[in-house]
Structure formats: C-alpha cells, structure tokens
Design an enzyme around this catalytic site. Structure first.
Site, PDB file in Angstrom:
ATOM      1  CB  SER A 139      30.064  37.575  38.777  1.00  0.00           C
ATOM      2  OG  SER A 139      30.235  36.178  38.852  1.00  0.00           O
ATOM      3  CE1 TYR A 152      34.776  38.289  41.737  1.00  0.00           C
ATOM      4  CE2 TYR A 152      33.352  36.366  41.523  1.00  0.00           C
ATOM      5  CZ  TYR A 152      34.009  37.447  40.953  1.00  0.00           C
ATOM      6  OH  TYR A 152      33.876  37.699  39.604  1.00  0.00           O
TER       7      TYR A 152
HETATM    8  P1  NDP Z   1      41.503  38.832  34.365  1.00  0.00           P
HETATM    9  O1  NDP Z   1      42.270  38.493  35.602  1.00  0.00           O
HETATM   10  O2  NDP Z   1      41.941  38.229  33.090  1.00  0.00           O
HETATM   11  O3  NDP Z   1      41.435  40.425  34.201  1.00  0.00           O
HETATM   12  C1  NDP Z   1      41.209  41.247  35.305  1.00  0.00           C
HETATM   13  C2  NDP Z   1      41.554  42.677  34.931  1.00  0.00           C
HETATM   14  O4  NDP Z   1      41.283  43.502  36.073  1.00  0.00           O
HETATM   15  C3  NDP Z   1      43.017  42.853  34.586  1.00  0.00           C
HETATM   16  O5  NDP Z   1      43.130  43.643  33.435  1.00  0.00           O
HETATM   17  C4  NDP Z   1      43.601  43.573  35.786  1.00  0.00           C
HETATM   18  O6  NDP Z   1      44.603  44.479  35.354  1.00  0.00           O
HETATM   19  C5  NDP Z   1      42.379  44.354  36.277  1.00  0.00           C
HETATM   20  N1  NDP Z   1      42.510  44.753  37.671  1.00  0.00           N
HETATM   21  C6  NDP Z   1      42.530  43.975  38.775  1.00  0.00           C
HETATM   22  N2  NDP Z   1      42.712  44.722  39.863  1.00  0.00           N
HETATM   23  C7  NDP Z   1      42.816  46.005  39.452  1.00  0.00           C
HETATM   24  C8  NDP Z   1      43.018  47.250  40.092  1.00  0.00           C
HETATM   25  N3  NDP Z   1      43.173  47.332  41.429  1.00  0.00           N
HETATM   26  N4  NDP Z   1      43.054  48.379  39.360  1.00  0.00           N
HETATM   27  C9  NDP Z   1      42.898  48.312  38.019  1.00  0.00           C
HETATM   28  N5  NDP Z   1      42.724  47.176  37.345  1.00  0.00           N
HETATM   29  C10 NDP Z   1      42.682  46.031  38.054  1.00  0.00           C
HETATM   30  O7  NDP Z   1      39.995  38.424  34.691  1.00  0.00           O
HETATM   31  P2  NDP Z   1      38.612  38.639  33.875  1.00  0.00           P
HETATM   32  O8  NDP Z   1      38.834  39.280  32.573  1.00  0.00           O
HETATM   33  O9  NDP Z   1      37.915  37.340  33.937  1.00  0.00           O
HETATM   34  O10 NDP Z   1      37.888  39.631  34.880  1.00  0.00           O
HETATM   35  C11 NDP Z   1      37.283  40.835  34.479  1.00  0.00           C
HETATM   36  C12 NDP Z   1      36.036  41.058  35.304  1.00  0.00           C
HETATM   37  O11 NDP Z   1      35.126  40.007  35.032  1.00  0.00           O
HETATM   38  C13 NDP Z   1      36.252  41.044  36.810  1.00  0.00           C
HETATM   39  O12 NDP Z   1      35.467  42.057  37.374  1.00  0.00           O
HETATM   40  C14 NDP Z   1      35.737  39.671  37.238  1.00  0.00           C
HETATM   41  O13 NDP Z   1      35.277  39.661  38.553  1.00  0.00           O
HETATM   42  C15 NDP Z   1      34.609  39.493  36.247  1.00  0.00           C
HETATM   43  N6  NDP Z   1      34.131  38.135  35.992  1.00  0.00           N
HETATM   44  C16 NDP Z   1      34.962  37.150  35.553  1.00  0.00           C
HETATM   45  C17 NDP Z   1      34.445  35.899  35.247  1.00  0.00           C
HETATM   46  C18 NDP Z   1      35.300  34.759  34.796  1.00  0.00           C
HETATM   47  O14 NDP Z   1      34.875  33.607  34.944  1.00  0.00           O
HETATM   48  N7  NDP Z   1      36.458  35.000  34.213  1.00  0.00           N
HETATM   49  C19 NDP Z   1      33.013  35.636  35.329  1.00  0.00           C
HETATM   50  C20 NDP Z   1      32.230  36.750  35.823  1.00  0.00           C
HETATM   51  C21 NDP Z   1      32.776  37.951  36.100  1.00  0.00           C
HETATM   52  P3  NDP Z   1      45.973  44.779  36.098  1.00  0.00           P
HETATM   53  O15 NDP Z   1      46.343  43.561  36.875  1.00  0.00           O
HETATM   54  O16 NDP Z   1      46.938  45.114  34.996  1.00  0.00           O
HETATM   55  O17 NDP Z   1      45.651  45.960  36.939  1.00  0.00           O
HETATM   56  C1  8X3 Z   2      33.298  34.505  38.213  1.00  0.00           C
HETATM   57  C2  8X3 Z   2      32.324  33.444  37.841  1.00  0.00           C
HETATM   58  O1  8X3 Z   2      31.465  31.139  38.459  1.00  0.00           O
HETATM   59  O2  8X3 Z   2      33.733  31.716  39.186  1.00  0.00           O
HETATM   60  O3  8X3 Z   2      32.639  35.684  38.519  1.00  0.00           O
HETATM   61  O4  8X3 Z   2      31.823  32.697  40.271  1.00  0.00           O
HETATM   62  S1  8X3 Z   2      32.359  32.204  39.004  1.00  0.00           S
END
Ligand code: NDP
Ligand code: 8X3
Length: 252
Positions: A139, A152
């Site tokens: 991120s 985070y």
């Molecule tokens: P979502 O919440 O839409 O998706 C998160 C996914 O992670 C879900 O499929 C969830 O599945 C899974 N997950 C969470 N905890 C667990 C666990 N303990 N075991 C297995 N699976 C898990 O968020 P995003 O798609 O945005 O997030 C995906 C990644 O991107 C993350 O690592 C997040 O930190 C990162 N990210 C997101 C950004 C944003 O702005 N959206 C920006 C930068 C990075 P389930 O609950 O079914 O297990």
């Molecule tokens: C998530 C992106 O901008 O919320 O990793 O930190 S931000």
C-alpha cells in the site's frame, strides 16, 4: 508453462477482480478467503471458462494454510503465481484509542498471514522457476504517514521490505517478487476499516474518482504476465485525483 494463480482474499475487492482478470486470460485459479458463499459464487461465475478450485482459508492459521496447499488437486498444485492479497485495516482512530486486539488482527493478517502463505508455496514456485511470481499487495500507506495509519501502514512497510528481501534470496531461481502499492481504491476496505460505516465509505469515495478494483487487478495481471526476465520490484499506483498532503503542525 501452465498458468495457475493462487489468490488470497478472492472474495472481495482486488482479489475478486484478479480472479476475473486472470480467468479472462485463461489461467487456472485457486481462490481462497474466509467467506465460503462468496467463493462458491465466484466458482459458479468462472468455472465455465477456466478450471477453478476454491478453498476456505483464514491466512492467519499457518496449519490451515499448509493443509490447503498440501491438499491442492493435482491440476492446481503447480502454482505459478501467488497473489498475496488478503489483508485489512481496522480502527482508523488515533493509536492511543485503538484496541490492542485490532492491532494484533492487522499484524496477524497482513504480516503473519502473508508470510504463512508465502512460506508454504515457496518450494512450489521455485519448482516452477522462470516466469513464476509472488505478487504482494502492499500500500501507499507503507510510506505515507497519516493519522490513523499506525499499525496498518507499518504492516504494509513490512510487505515492502519482505518483498525486496525475498528478491535477494530468490535470485537464481527465476521467481519474481513484486510489491504492488495502491492508493485510494473503492472496495470493501473502508467498510471493514470502520466496522461497517457506510457513511464513511460514501464520504471517502464520493465526489472523486478512486481506483476501482479492476484497475488494481489490471496492474497485478500486467506484472504477472511480463516476460520471464523482467521483475517489477515495486509498483505504486494512485488515482489521478489523489496526492500527498502537507505536514501537520501543532500550534498554540
Ligand atoms: P476488501 O475488504 O474488499 O477485500 C479484502 C479481502 O481480504 C477479502 O477477500 C477478505 O476475505 C480477505 N481477508 C481478510 N482477512 C482475511 C483472513 N484472515 N484470511 C483470508 N482472507 C482474508 O479490500 P481490498 O480488496 O481493498 O483489499 C485487498 C488488499 O489490498 C488488502 O491487503 C489491503 O490492505 C490492500 N489495499 C487496499 C487499498 C484500498 O484502498 N482498497 C489500497 C492499498 C492496499 P474474507 O473476509 O472472505 O476472508
Ligand atoms: C489503503 C490505502 O490510502 O487508505 O492501503 O492508506 S490508504
């Protein structure tokens, strides 16, 4: 080379979008996450196009991770691309108001979970050799300090450095490693972070143009399908309508 992607957190956001993107290109898919119903829906949606194997998996549980990987059906066992995407942020309040449990959950998921899956799949990826990839979802929060980012952002700094360090150890194996670092992207991320606050979600993503999950999936797919001799070490991607803020100053 057989093309098999193992995606964590495939039930939502980037992970689900990756499942669709890789399926479009004919990859076999191993899709994992905790929510079984969503995995079933995804399998239903994609299995007419490509081979799909789903497994309920909480990445925090190292034994479960190993068991799922050891039990992969033969057609899915030779994984060539690991997308370490499962992750979450919790508790956007200032550090001093956050529960220790929430900090541990982020560390257990974003750090230990990612390490668990990587460790279990490394021998397979090394066996596949040139052209295989580990793509870790980091991120911009790894580099940009901001209020409420506390643990985070620190977990994502781990993802960045772990990715670089893995590159060193994997030199000579042909296995590529990339840290993808997205900025503002509209997924379920903010709902999770705020404990289901739809207003916070709408405020953050409203009146602007965030990245969509498909934008990030496209970058991940791009990295996974580059020529085998090319390694993108880190790819930071933001919406055009996002940039950094000024320093904050405490005044009398
Ligand atoms: P979502 O919440 O839409 O998706 C998160 C996914 O992670 C879900 O499929 C969830 O599945 C899974 N997950 C969470 N905890 C667990 C666990 N303990 N075991 C297995 N699976 C898990 O968020 P995003 O798609 O945005 O997030 C995906 C990644 O991107 C993350 O690592 C997040 O930190 C990162 N990210 C997101 C950004 C944003 O702005 N959206 C920006 C930068 C990075 P389930 O609950 O079914 O297990
Ligand atoms: C998530 C992106 O901008 O919320 O990793 O930190 S931000």
């Amino acid at each position: 080379m057989n093309r098999i992607a193992f995606i964590t957190g495939a039930t939502s956001g980037f992970g689900r979008a990756c499942a669709h993107r890789f399926a479009e290109a004919g990859w076999s898919l191993v899709l994992t996450g905790r929510r079984e119903e969503r995995l079933n829906e995804l399998r239903e949606a994609l299995q007419d196009r490509v081979p799909v194997h789903t497994a309920v998996l909480d990445v925090r549980d190292a034994d479960e991770v190993k068991a799922v990987i050891d039990a992969l059906p033969e057609a899915f066992a030779a994984v060539t691309c690991l997308v370490n995407n499962a992750g979450l942020a919790l508790a956007p309040q200032p550090a001093q108001r956050v529960s220790l449990d929430d900090w541990h959950t982020m560390i257990d998921t974003n750090v230990s979970g990612l390490v668990n899956v990587t460790h279990a799949l490394l021998p397979t990826l090394i066996d596949q050799g040139a052209g295989s990839s580990i793509i870790n979802v980091g991120s911009v929060a790894a580099d940009a300090p901001y209020p409420g980012n506390h643990v985070y952002g620190a977990t994502k700094a781990f993802v960045r450095q772990f990715s670089y360090n893995l590159r060193c150890d994997l030199l000579g194996t042909g296995v590529r490693v990339t840290d993808i670092a997205p900025g503002l992207a509209e997924t379920e991320f903010t709902l999770v972070r705020t404990g289901g606050d739809r207003g916070a979600h709408d405020t953050l993503y409203g009146d602007t143009t965030p990245l969509g999950a498909e934008d990030v999936a496209e970058q991940i797919f791009h990295v996974a399908t580059l020529p085998a001799h090319v390694n993108i070490n880190r790819l930071e991607v933001m919406p055009v309508r996002q940039a950094w803020g000024p320093f904050a100053i405490d005044r009398d």
